[in-house]
Design a protein around this motif. Sequence first.
Motif, PDB file in Angstrom:
ATOM      1  N   HIS A 124       0.830  -1.211   0.000  1.00  0.00           N
ATOM      2  CA  HIS A 124       0.000   0.000   0.000  1.00  0.00           C
ATOM      3  C   HIS A 124       0.862   1.257   0.000  1.00  0.00           C
ATOM      4  O   HIS A 124       0.612   2.193  -0.786  1.00  0.00           O
ATOM      5  CB  HIS A 124      -0.910  -0.002   1.233  1.00  0.00           C
ATOM      6  CG  HIS A 124      -1.697   1.250   1.411  1.00  0.00           C
ATOM      7  ND1 HIS A 124      -2.910   1.474   0.798  1.00  0.00           N
ATOM      8  CD2 HIS A 124      -1.431   2.384   2.128  1.00  0.00           C
ATOM      9  CE1 HIS A 124      -3.367   2.666   1.137  1.00  0.00           C
ATOM     10  NE2 HIS A 124      -2.485   3.251   1.947  1.00  0.00           N
ATOM     11  N   GLU A 125       1.892   1.290   0.852  1.00  0.00           N
ATOM     12  CA  GLU A 125       2.752   2.473   0.916  1.00  0.00           C
ATOM     13  C   GLU A 125       3.588   2.617  -0.356  1.00  0.00           C
ATOM     14  O   GLU A 125       3.822   3.736  -0.823  1.00  0.00           O
ATOM     15  CB  GLU A 125       3.653   2.407   2.149  1.00  0.00           C
ATOM     16  CG  GLU A 125       2.906   2.365   3.478  1.00  0.00           C
ATOM     17  CD  GLU A 125       1.908   3.496   3.653  1.00  0.00           C
ATOM     18  OE1 GLU A 125       2.050   4.545   2.996  1.00  0.00           O
ATOM     19  OE2 GLU A 125       0.963   3.332   4.452  1.00  0.00           O
ATOM     20  N   GLY A 139       2.466   1.741  -3.130  1.00  0.00           N
ATOM     21  CA  GLY A 139       1.465   2.254  -4.068  1.00  0.00           C
ATOM     22  C   GLY A 139       1.463   3.773  -4.104  1.00  0.00           C
ATOM     23  O   GLY A 139       1.340   4.384  -5.172  1.00  0.00           O
ATOM     24  N   GLU A 159      -6.236   7.005  -1.396  1.00  0.00           N
ATOM     25  CA  GLU A 159      -5.939   5.834  -0.572  1.00  0.00           C
ATOM     26  C   GLU A 159      -6.465   4.555  -1.220  1.00  0.00           C
ATOM     27  O   GLU A 159      -5.784   3.528  -1.220  1.00  0.00           O
ATOM     28  CB  GLU A 159      -6.554   6.010   0.819  1.00  0.00           C
ATOM     29  CG  GLU A 159      -5.933   7.125   1.633  1.00  0.00           C
ATOM     30  CD  GLU A 159      -4.451   6.874   1.880  1.00  0.00           C
ATOM     31  OE1 GLU A 159      -4.090   5.744   2.246  1.00  0.00           O
ATOM     32  OE2 GLU A 159      -3.677   7.816   1.700  1.00  0.00           O
ATOM     33  N   ALA A 171      -4.212   3.548  -4.017  1.00  0.00           N
ATOM     34  CA  ALA A 171      -2.979   2.925  -3.537  1.00  0.00           C
ATOM     35  C   ALA A 171      -3.222   1.477  -3.143  1.00  0.00           C
ATOM     36  O   ALA A 171      -2.357   0.610  -3.354  1.00  0.00           O
ATOM     37  CB  ALA A 171      -2.416   3.707  -2.347  1.00  0.00           C
ATOM     38  N   SER A 172      -4.420   1.196  -2.583  1.00  0.00           N
ATOM     39  CA  SER A 172      -4.740  -0.162  -2.148  1.00  0.00           C
ATOM     40  C   SER A 172      -5.181  -1.053  -3.300  1.00  0.00           C
ATOM     41  O   SER A 172      -4.640  -2.147  -3.491  1.00  0.00           O
ATOM     42  CB  SER A 172      -5.837  -0.135  -1.076  1.00  0.00           C
ATOM     43  OG  SER A 172      -5.317   0.222   0.174  1.00  0.00           O
ATOM     44  N   ALA A 202      -1.571  -1.667  -5.101  1.00  0.00           N
ATOM     45  CA  ALA A 202      -1.069  -2.758  -4.260  1.00  0.00           C
ATOM     46  C   ALA A 202      -1.679  -4.120  -4.607  1.00  0.00           C
ATOM     47  O   ALA A 202      -0.941  -5.098  -4.798  1.00  0.00           O
ATOM     48  CB  ALA A 202      -1.320  -2.427  -2.791  1.00  0.00           C
ATOM     49  N   LEU A 242      -6.125  -4.211   2.938  1.00  0.00           N
ATOM     50  CA  LEU A 242      -5.938  -3.025   2.101  1.00  0.00           C
ATOM     51  C   LEU A 242      -7.103  -2.059   2.230  1.00  0.00           C
ATOM     52  O   LEU A 242      -6.919  -0.840   2.167  1.00  0.00           O
ATOM     53  CB  LEU A 242      -5.760  -3.447   0.638  1.00  0.00           C
ATOM     54  CG  LEU A 242      -4.445  -4.159   0.317  1.00  0.00           C
ATOM     55  CD1 LEU A 242      -4.458  -4.690  -1.117  1.00  0.00           C
ATOM     56  CD2 LEU A 242      -3.262  -3.218   0.514  1.00  0.00           C
ATOM     57  N   ALA A 271      -6.461  -0.282   5.424  1.00  0.00           N
ATOM     58  CA  ALA A 271      -5.374   0.684   5.252  1.00  0.00           C
ATOM     59  C   ALA A 271      -5.885   1.966   4.612  1.00  0.00           C
ATOM     60  O   ALA A 271      -5.502   3.075   5.013  1.00  0.00           O
ATOM     61  CB  ALA A 271      -4.261   0.073   4.396  1.00  0.00           C
ATOM     62  N   ALA A 272      -6.772   1.826   3.632  1.00  0.00           N
ATOM     63  CA  ALA A 272      -7.332   3.015   2.977  1.00  0.00           C
ATOM     64  C   ALA A 272      -8.238   3.790   3.922  1.00  0.00           C
ATOM     65  O   ALA A 272      -8.251   5.024   3.920  1.00  0.00           O
ATOM     66  CB  ALA A 272      -8.102   2.602   1.722  1.00  0.00           C
TER      67      ALA A 272
END
Length: 230
Positions: free
Chosen positions: A95-96, A98, A172, A175-176, A180, A202, A205-206
């Motif tokens: 994710h990061e 991403g 976000e 990115a997930s 990712a 994920l 995480a978002a």
Amino acid sequence: MAFILIGILVIAMVFGPSWWAKLTFKRYSKPEERIPGTGGELAQHLLNRFEMHDVTVEKTDKPGTDHYDPESRTVRLSPEYFDQKSLTAVAIAAHEVGHAIQHFRNEKKLNWRTKLVKFAQGAQQIGAGAMMLIPVLMAITKAPQSGALFFLFGIISMGSATLVHLITLPVEFDASFGKALPILKSGEYIEKEDEPAVEKILRAAALTYVAASLASLLNIWRWLALLRRR
């Protein structure tokens, strides 16, 4: 009574997403030998794979401080994810990375979010300052209107943080699920059976940014409660 009920509702909204995200991360944080590398190793591998040689990977000092810093071009992972071979570790690392890919590709939505976050941080500080000045201003001027004006300005300024986090939530999710998840699937970094769990991680995480945006609402609530007592 109504004020108390609103407070309980706000607190539930603030801590609900954060609690759910932490629970999800913890559920899949068990080390798994079938995972080929740690979160830190995966992050470095992906940076090399996408030829982002100017981006570095660092281990932070505290848990829960995972992020990508666009100014220093650094992927920072907390110790439990940097050093572990778990589904949570690889998902958070991806994710990061991403976000690093978004930056590397100069995607406008990330650049826009970076600028908005800086603006919101400044606005929130100004709003807090305005709230602190309300009692002093009213004591000096003896005019409730001046206090009401500063109160409105403070609420709008502090509320900007909530708005920024909600507006930039698509960054976000990209990115997930735009970066990712496809990377983890196509590169066979995770087993087919692990994909549903990784999707949950994920998503959590978002949604940490939703928790952050709601936390800013709690700051407004605290000021409302303080001023109500005065």
